[in-house]
Design an enzyme around this catalytic site. Sequence first.
Site, short mmCIF file in Angstrom:
data_model
loop_
_atom_site.label_atom_id
_atom_site.label_comp_id
_atom_site.label_asym_id
_atom_site.label_seq_id
_atom_site.Cartn_x
_atom_site.Cartn_y
_atom_site.Cartn_z
N THR A 125 0.86 -1.19 -0.18
CA THR A 125 0.13 -0.19 -0.02
C THR A 125 0.79 1.19 -0.14
O THR A 125 1.98 1.34 0.48
CB THR A 125 -0.96 0.00 1.43
N ASP A 126 0.33 2.26 -0.55
CA ASP A 126 1.11 3.64 -0.36
C ASP A 126 1.14 4.16 0.83
O ASP A 126 1.86 5.17 1.19
CB ASP A 126 0.42 4.67 -1.38
N GLU A 127 0.40 3.72 1.74
CA GLU A 127 0.28 4.09 3.16
C GLU A 127 1.65 3.64 3.87
O GLU A 127 1.87 4.40 5.12
CB GLU A 127 -0.64 3.55 4.07
N TYR A 153 -1.55 -0.29 11.20
CA TYR A 153 -1.63 -1.04 9.99
C TYR A 153 -0.55 -0.87 8.91
O TYR A 153 0.12 -1.59 8.39
CB TYR A 153 -3.01 -0.31 9.27
N LYS A 157 2.51 -3.31 7.30
CA LYS A 157 2.73 -3.63 5.78
C LYS A 157 4.06 -3.15 5.31
O LYS A 157 4.74 -3.83 4.65
CB LYS A 157 1.56 -2.70 5.06
#
Length: 351
Positions: A125-127, A153, A157
């Site tokens: 994810t870009d997060e 979260y 990741k």
Amino acid sequence: MKILVTGGAGFIGGNFIHYMIEKYPQDVIVNLDALTYAGNLETVEPVKNAPNYRFTHGDISDRILLKELFGREKFDIVVNFAAESHVDRSITNPGLFVQTNVIGTQVLLDMALEHGIKRFHQVSTDEVYGDLPLDRKDLLFTEDTPLCPSSPYSASKASADLLVMAYGRTYGLPVTISRCSNNYGPYQFPEKLIPLMITRAMNDQPLPVYGKGINVRDWLYVLDHCEAVDTILRQGKPGEPGEPGEIYNIGGNNEMSNLEVVHILLDILQKPRDLITFVTDRKGHDLRYAINAGKMKKDFGWSPGYNFERGIAATVQWYKNNPEWLENILSGRYLKYIEEQYGAITEKGGV
């Protein structure tokens, strides 16, 4: 080829299975999913009888189960979609996210290494990059942006990504990673922004928007994401021996604030904007995500096929056309079916 898709009863993994079954009838797709609250077998109901598809119920952190599964199936490729992904839930129960997203990925990597998998692809994810300022539209996440996760979260990741890269460099496992922006489309669990707003607006319920709704996301239609992952599997570079594989950013080129998205949905559904209710902002809420997907364009000629207008219209129509799927989610009936088939689902995703 024989491909293991983990988390294939979830939103993105389920759409990926639909895409692969239709495009590659000669390939065998095995779906491994723990069927936690967001895993729904109704998502893959349309393909359950396809001759090149089968489902296995299990947790990616279950080493005994995975050892047997890998030994029996002799996979060529592993695509890891399996993840706890809801930021709010990670704030209240971070341990669950570490267990699935970090430990689960490590167990999968061990099995892939032991069984000579030709490609391990990690869906990220870009997060993991953190966030960007609202007033700097010139700043975008690239594959070289340092990792700076904000939530449990995204930290889980980022940890998984680092493990994947380490297994590539240390053990020579052929790996690739993709980091996508916010997905939307059919079969998305209605705790996420777009399906939540669609569902509540259709029922004339208040629409809870965090803070002032100014947080910006880049929106990617899920079928564009599926196509991009497939492209990476076929053409991406897993790295030379002793070197980590390539990372690819996947974006939709559709930056919008949460409030803008909600306004668009209300307009499509012909509902009044006074349904919007502003609520206390999320802890540590990232301001802006924005992806530079130039590497995908340069290396493969890939770019998203859906602009937001087309994608969001198709998404709203899908939810309107599938009230039974939505009702089973909202009522919890899908969990009753899973319990009847596999036993009671626990908070940790076991049975």
